[in-house]
Design a protein around this motif. Structure first.
Motif, short mmCIF file in Angstrom:
data_model
loop_
_atom_site.label_atom_id
_atom_site.label_comp_id
_atom_site.label_asym_id
_atom_site.label_seq_id
_atom_site.Cartn_x
_atom_site.Cartn_y
_atom_site.Cartn_z
N ARG A 25 0.86 -1.12 0.22
CA ARG A 25 -0.14 0.02 0.03
C ARG A 25 1.04 1.19 -0.11
N LYS A 26 0.62 2.11 -0.81
CA LYS A 26 1.45 3.26 -1.05
C LYS A 26 0.62 4.51 -1.77
N GLY A 87 -6.89 8.12 0.87
CA GLY A 87 -6.03 8.12 2.15
C GLY A 87 -6.18 9.58 2.61
N PRO A 88 -5.64 9.76 3.93
CA PRO A 88 -5.78 10.99 4.52
C PRO A 88 -5.01 11.97 3.67
N GLY A 154 -10.78 11.70 -14.45
CA GLY A 154 -10.53 10.45 -13.42
C GLY A 154 -11.92 10.06 -12.76
N GLU A 155 -11.85 9.38 -11.77
CA GLU A 155 -13.05 8.99 -11.07
C GLU A 155 -13.21 10.02 -9.90
N ARG A 156 -14.50 10.06 -9.43
CA ARG A 156 -14.71 10.95 -8.45
C ARG A 156 -14.49 10.28 -7.06
N ARG A 157 -14.60 9.07 -6.98
CA ARG A 157 -14.42 8.19 -5.69
C ARG A 157 -13.42 7.33 -5.96
N PRO A 158 -12.14 7.61 -5.88
CA PRO A 158 -11.04 6.28 -6.13
C PRO A 158 -11.32 5.12 -5.20
N ALA A 159 -11.83 5.48 -4.12
CA ALA A 159 -12.18 4.52 -2.81
C ALA A 159 -12.98 3.31 -3.53
#
Length: 162
Positions: A25-26, A87-88, A154-159
């Motif tokens: 994870r990075k 991420g934060p 891009g995508e609005r919600r990468p999560a």
């Protein structure tokens, strides 16, 4: 003989490093996405300046085109296995076991291309190998950058991606 063993050991260590870095994870940053394609492009030209000039035969061109298409195709497949989340401090990426398997397949394709070249008398040196690595990283990282919203819309919600 010793030189070959050292080169093989270095290659295996490099392969291990690449696979390990791809499944960790990075953070996704423009610098992190650009650096490896740029470094490997520089190595392809800097260490083996003659490889582009040696594309005089049809077989050499065929191997370069086939290897390039394989590098891009495998990069697309690998990018699909990489999960993106917010991420934060921005988007984060993490590969999985399939990412690692596809990296092993990527290196296997490069070795197969080299062996085919040897079989047909087409010498391939570090220039072609580094170009292959640069190309596969560039394609994979471009897709990740797009999905993470770093380029284009891009995508609005990468999560929710990958």
């Amino acid at each position: 003989m010793l030189t070959g063993i050292i080169a093989a050991a270095a290659g295996l260590a490099f392969l291990g490093f690449i696979v390990t870095m791809q499944v960790r994870r990075k953070r996704v940053t423009p610098k992190a996405l650009i650096i490896l394609p740029v470094v490997f492009t520089g190595l392809s030209v800097g260490l083996d300046r003659s490889w582009l000039a040696e594309l005089g035969s049809g077989m050499a061109v065929l191997l370069l085109v086939t290897g390039s298409l394989a590098a891009i195709g495998l990069a697309v497949a690998r990018a699909a296995t990489i999960r993106l989340e917010q991420g934060p401090k921005g988007p984060m990426q993490k590969g999985n076991w399939l990412t690692a398997v596809l990296w092993l397949a990527t290196f296997a394709v490069r070795i197969a291309t080299m062996l085919i070249g040897m079989r047909y008398g087409v010498a391939q040196g570090p220039g072609e190998a580094f170009f292959f690595v640069a190309l596969t990283f560039a394609a994979q990282n471009a897709i990740i950058a797009k999905r993470a919203g770093l380029i284009g819309r891009g995508e609005r919600r990468p999560a929710l991606a990958g």
